[in-house]
Design a protein around this motif. Structure first.
Motif, PDB file in Angstrom:
ATOM      1  N   UNK A  51      63.339  38.481 -56.306  1.00 18.41           N
ATOM      2  CA  UNK A  51      64.375  38.009 -55.378  1.00 18.41           C
ATOM      3  C   UNK A  51      64.692  36.557 -55.699  1.00 18.41           C
ATOM      4  N   UNK A  52      65.992  36.241 -55.899  1.00 13.98           N
ATOM      5  CA  UNK A  52      66.354  34.859 -56.200  1.00 13.98           C
ATOM      6  C   UNK A  52      65.853  33.906 -55.113  1.00 13.98           C
ATOM      7  N   UNK A  53      65.208  32.811 -55.512  1.00 12.61           N
ATOM      8  CA  UNK A  53      64.702  31.848 -54.530  1.00 12.61           C
ATOM      9  C   UNK A  53      65.858  31.077 -53.899  1.00 12.61           C
ATOM     10  N   UNK A  54      66.783  30.629 -54.759  1.00 13.29           N
ATOM     11  CA  UNK A  54      67.992  29.954 -54.271  1.00 13.29           C
ATOM     12  C   UNK A  54      69.223  30.732 -54.691  1.00 13.29           C
ATOM     13  N   UNK A  55      69.540  31.817 -53.978  1.00  9.76           N
ATOM     14  CA  UNK A  55      70.657  32.657 -54.410  1.00  9.76           C
ATOM     15  C   UNK A  55      71.958  31.860 -54.446  1.00  9.76           C
ATOM     16  N   UNK A  56      72.815  32.205 -55.427  1.00 11.31           N
ATOM     17  CA  UNK A  56      74.045  31.448 -55.615  1.00 11.31           C
ATOM     18  C   UNK A  56      75.164  32.372 -56.069  1.00 11.31           C
ATOM     19  N   UNK A  57      76.381  31.957 -55.811  1.00  9.73           N
ATOM     20  CA  UNK A  57      77.550  32.710 -56.287  1.00  9.73           C
ATOM     21  C   UNK A  57      78.132  32.064 -57.539  1.00  9.73           C
ATOM     22  N   UNK A  58      77.424  31.020 -58.009  1.00  5.42           N
ATOM     23  CA  UNK A  58      77.905  30.247 -59.148  1.00  5.42           C
ATOM     24  C   UNK A  58      78.211  31.127 -60.371  1.00  5.42           C
ATOM     25  N   UNK A  59      77.342  32.131 -60.607  1.00 11.47           N
ATOM     26  CA  UNK A  59      77.521  33.000 -61.775  1.00 11.47           C
ATOM     27  C   UNK A  59      78.859  33.725 -61.730  1.00 11.47           C
ATOM     28  N   UNK A  60      79.273  34.123 -60.536  1.00 12.04           N
ATOM     29  CA  UNK A  60      80.537  34.843 -60.407  1.00 12.04           C
ATOM     30  C   UNK A  60      81.694  33.925 -60.776  1.00 12.04           C
ATOM     31  N   UNK A  61      81.649  32.684 -60.251  1.00 11.84           N
ATOM     32  CA  UNK A  61      82.692  31.718 -60.546  1.00 11.84           C
ATOM     33  C   UNK A  61      82.752  31.459 -62.051  1.00 11.84           C
ATOM     34  N   UNK A  62      81.577  31.258 -62.620  1.00 11.89           N
ATOM     35  CA  UNK A  62      81.501  30.973 -64.050  1.00 11.89           C
ATOM     36  C   UNK A  62      82.005  32.148 -64.888  1.00 11.89           C
ATOM     37  N   UNK A 243      74.868  34.442 -71.991  1.00 12.17           N
ATOM     38  CA  UNK A 243      74.718  33.654 -70.784  1.00 12.17           C
ATOM     39  C   UNK A 243      74.389  34.661 -69.679  1.00 12.17           C
ATOM     40  N   UNK A 244      73.106  34.796 -69.365  1.00  8.01           N
ATOM     41  CA  UNK A 244      72.663  35.931 -68.560  1.00  8.01           C
ATOM     42  C   UNK A 244      73.314  36.008 -67.182  1.00  8.01           C
ATOM     43  N   UNK A 245      73.421  34.879 -66.500  1.00  9.78           N
ATOM     44  CA  UNK A 245      73.937  34.889 -65.129  1.00  9.78           C
ATOM     45  C   UNK A 245      75.344  35.446 -65.023  1.00  9.78           C
ATOM     46  N   UNK A 246      76.332  34.804 -65.703  1.00 11.37           N
ATOM     47  CA  UNK A 246      77.695  35.320 -65.657  1.00 11.37           C
ATOM     48  C   UNK A 246      77.802  36.748 -66.188  1.00 11.37           C
ATOM     49  N   UNK A 247      77.008  37.056 -67.214  1.00  7.57           N
ATOM     50  CA  UNK A 247      77.008  38.414 -67.770  1.00  7.57           C
ATOM     51  C   UNK A 247      76.650  39.429 -66.687  1.00  7.57           C
ATOM     52  N   UNK A 248      75.567  39.139 -65.965  1.00  6.73           N
ATOM     53  CA  UNK A 248      75.125  40.050 -64.906  1.00  6.73           C
ATOM     54  C   UNK A 248      76.167  40.137 -63.796  1.00  6.73           C
ATOM     55  N   UNK A 249      76.728  38.978 -63.437  1.00  5.85           N
ATOM     56  CA  UNK A 249      77.709  38.953 -62.354  1.00  5.85           C
ATOM     57  C   UNK A 249      78.922  39.810 -62.700  1.00  5.85           C
ATOM     58  N   UNK A 250      79.440  39.629 -63.927  1.00  7.36           N
ATOM     59  CA  UNK A 250      80.626  40.386 -64.340  1.00  7.36           C
ATOM     60  C   UNK A 250      80.314  41.876 -64.428  1.00  7.36           C
ATOM     61  N   UNK A 251      79.152  42.202 -64.971  1.00 12.56           N
ATOM     62  CA  UNK A 251      78.774  43.604 -65.112  1.00 12.56           C
ATOM     63  C   UNK A 251      78.657  44.268 -63.746  1.00 12.56           C
ATOM     64  N   UNK A 252      78.071  43.529 -62.808  1.00 12.95           N
ATOM     65  CA  UNK A 252      77.917  44.052 -61.452  1.00 12.95           C
ATOM     66  C   UNK A 252      79.277  44.338 -60.823  1.00 12.95           C
ATOM     67  N   UNK A 253      80.200  43.393 -60.966  1.00 12.17           N
ATOM     68  CA  UNK A 253      81.539  43.571 -60.388  1.00 12.17           C
ATOM     69  C   UNK A 253      82.260  44.781 -60.998  1.00 12.17           C
ATOM     70  N   UNK A 254      82.090  44.959 -62.318  1.00  4.05           N
ATOM     71  CA  UNK A 254      82.807  46.040 -63.002  1.00  4.05           C
ATOM     72  C   UNK A 254      82.353  47.415 -62.533  1.00  4.05           C
ATOM     73  N   UNK A 255      81.137  47.483 -61.973  1.00  5.66           N
ATOM     74  CA  UNK A 255      80.586  48.767 -61.560  1.00  5.66           C
ATOM     75  C   UNK A 255      81.096  49.212 -60.193  1.00  5.66           C
ATOM     76  N   UNK A 256      81.458  48.238 -59.356  1.00  7.98           N
ATOM     77  CA  UNK A 256      81.731  48.560 -57.952  1.00  7.98           C
ATOM     78  C   UNK A 256      82.816  49.630 -57.760  1.00  7.98           C
ATOM     79  N   UNK A 257      83.987  49.511 -58.436  1.00  4.98           N
ATOM     80  CA  UNK A 257      85.010  50.541 -58.205  1.00  4.98           C
ATOM     81  C   UNK A 257      84.512  51.954 -58.516  1.00  4.98           C
TER      82      UNK A 257
END
Lengths: 280, 309
Positions: A51-62, A243-257
């Motif tokens: 579990x992220x200790x300091x969760x952030x939305x920064x990866x999504x923005x990036x 760049x793991x963070x943005x990669x994960x964020x984008x991949x997560x978003x692409x799955x939702x639909x």
């Protein structure tokens, strides 16, 4: 459904096994979500936490900064919507014919549907590439949509034939006796009963096109034209450095639909698929 | 099902006897789908087969020439092709067999009245809905040598860590196979589960009353009931896996040193990296021939199964 009684030890074993399956199925997905919400410092840590200790939305923005994600999602949406609509519109009459009458043509079509399920795309993609190039349709969504329509036709036909068979043909015969022509019967009697099946088929065609990668990779050259799955691979960079963070964020978003749509039509697909795979 | 088909057939007969004009109507219903199929599927297929006998290359200005079976002869001596073929078989067997066994286990569990069954069902669907590219990316995050959860878990268990799963020569193929198993489990599970739910449970109970153990009940009641489904999904999974591309492209791009270069990746490289269209088309032909043989085995098996039951 009343399975024979299982002993207490047996039950415990079953739960232990189920737990193993749950972990195996869930952990990669949970890890993707966890990574998507982690700040860079936690991603670089040698002892990653669940579990992220300091969760952030920064990866999504990036992620949106680094790659044209919105444009890519738009391209995917256009390609998938158009492909799904066209496929269903042209497949429904053919499926109806295949389900209702036996002729050499429908037998051949059924054979093609079976074979195309097993077909390696390499042999088709090279000539398609050359043909689309001559038509100046390389690097266009129109070219990709054409390919997607044909690519989704076999499964669409497969599903739709099953749905047509479920509509009693007596209804159509009654309409014919009342003097309705073939087209009229199809539109006013059969189509309304088929509607749920048609919608399920369209949604399934949409997801397959939304998720498709190979054709999009070959046919779309410039980033402005590329669909979401292709743009996602740009996050991987050269030599697999990512760049793991943005990669994960984008991949997560692409799955939702796809996840949302799949949740809605899951039962219908299963039924259509089984009818095709086992009973045809 | 049978009665529906019967009425459909008699309906067809009635329509046919109604006159020829009706038959022309059928063409208008079929053509909208038939034309794209012929133009964009059957046509390219034939064109692709003819390309296999030419020296077609990307970006070539002079006209392509017929070179007969030269591409096929080259392919025969191409060690990289045979290597990719061998890896393709290893991968297809390595994914299909464990996937079937795991899916069968899960389907049997989901057929029981267990708590959390709904959760397992929901989870079992997730890999199915995900884009293959995302599945690949997700597992790269899991396998990541430093920030991945797999190595961290191994470290916690005192089993070392820091393994570079996807780039290690020995671990790359097994690591990719695990992802393949995970990604394809839903379809197999759902199909087997549907087969199980058509099994007459009275038979199960009768067998249990007769004192048959779990294994005996499985062999004599469950397995015969789900065998057709099992055969169909296994055959299709094997062929689909043999044709796999996106997942492995994202995970390893065929590396390290070609250890995960599946046939489709090999053909893709030949065509779109080196521009050898004719050569790649020849390879496509060989793949089609091989898959036709597999399909034939499957269809014969299914016909036999039909005779027995």
């Amino acid at each position: 459904m009343t399975a024979p009684r299982t002993g207490r030890a047996g039950r415990a074993g079953q739960y232990a096994a189920l737990l193993c399956y749950l972990v195996f199925l869930a952990f990669p997905f949970l890890w993707l979500i966890s990574t998507a919400f982690k700040p860079p410092r936690e991603l670089g840590s040698l002892h990653p936490t669940w579990i992220p200790v300091n969760p952030t939305l920064e990866n999504f923005r990036q992620a949106f900064d680094e790659q044209p994600l919105l444009q890519a999602a738009g391209n995917s949406l256009i390609a998938a919507l158009a492909a799904a609509l066209i496929a269903v519109v042209i497949a429904t009459p053919m499926a109806w014919t295949m389900a209702r009458r036996r002729s050499r043509l429908t037998t051949a079509a059924t054979g093609w549907v079976v074979v195309s399920q097993a077909f390696p795309f390499v042999l088709v993609i090279i000539p398609l590439f050359l043909v689309l190039k001559n038509l100046q349709l390389i690097n266009t969504l129109s070219g990709l949509i054409m390919v997607y329509v044909v690519w989704s036709l076999p499964f669409a036909l497969w599903m739709l034939v099953g749905y047509v068979r479920a509509v009693p043909s007596e209804l159509e015969e009654a309409a014919a006796v009342d003097g309705a022509g073939r087209l009229r019967t199809l539109v006013s009697v059969t189509a309304p009963l088929l509607a749920p099946g048609i919608v399920a088929t369209a949604l399934f065609a949409f997801i397959t096109a939304w998720n498709e990668f190979f054709f999009a990779l070959v046919l779309l050259k410039t980033p402005e034209k590329q669909t979401l799955p292709v743009v996602l691979t740009h996050f991987l960079g050269a030599e697999g450095v990512a760049d793991l963070g943005p990669l994960a964020a984008a991949a997560f978003l692409a799955t939702i639909p796809s996840l949302v749509i799949f949740a809605i039509i899951q039962k219908r697909i299963t039924g259509g698929m089984l009818a095709g795979a086992v009973k045809s | 099902m049978i009665s529906a088909t019967a009425t459909a057939r008699s309906g067809g007969k009635a329509a046919r006897s109604a006159g020829r004009a009706v038959d022309h109507g059928a063409w208008f219903l079929v053509l909208p789908a038939l034309i794209p199929i012929l133009v964009l599927s059957v046509g390219p297929l034939l064109y692709g087969i003819s390309l296999a006998f030419t020296d077609a290359q990307a970006g070539r200005t002079e006209p392509t020439e017929w070179i007969g079976t030269l591409n096929f002869r080259d392919l025969l001596h191409d060690t990289l092709f045979w290597e990719s073929f061998r890896i393709g078989l290893l991968w297809a067997v390595g994914v299909t067999v464990p996937q079937f066994l795991l899916a069968l286990g899960l389907a049997l569990l989901l057929d029981q009245r267990l708590r959390l069954r709904w959760l397992a069902r929901a989870l079992a669907i997730v890999p199915w809905a995900m884009p293959e590219v995302v599945v690949g990316i997700m597992w790269r995050l899991v396998y990541n040598p430093d920030a991945g959860i797999l190595n961290e878990t191994l470290r916690d268990l005192g089993l070392g860590g820091g393994h570079d799963w996807l780039t290690g020569l020995a671990t790359a193929l097994p690591a990719v196979i695990v992802v393949g198993i995970w990604a394809g489990m839903p379809q197999t599970t759902v199909a087997l589960l549907a087969g199980l739910q058509n099994t007459p449970h009275e038979l199960h109970e009768a067998a249990a009353l007769d004192g048959a153990g779990a294994w005996r009940r499985f062999r004599t009641v469950t397995w015969p009931a789900i065998r057709p489904v099992a055969l169909a999904v296994t055959a299709l999974n094997f062929i689909w896996n043999f044709n796999a591309f996106a997942l492995v492209y994202v995970l390893t791009s065929g590396g390290p040193g070609g250890r995960t270069r599946l046939p489709m990746l090999f053909a893709y490289e030949q065509a779109f990296r080196y521009g050898q269209f004719g050569y790649a088309a020849a390879m496509g032909c060989v793949m089609v021939a091989l898959i036709s043989v597999m399909l034939a085995f499957y269809l014969v098996g299914r016909l036999k199964g039909g005779e027995e039951s």
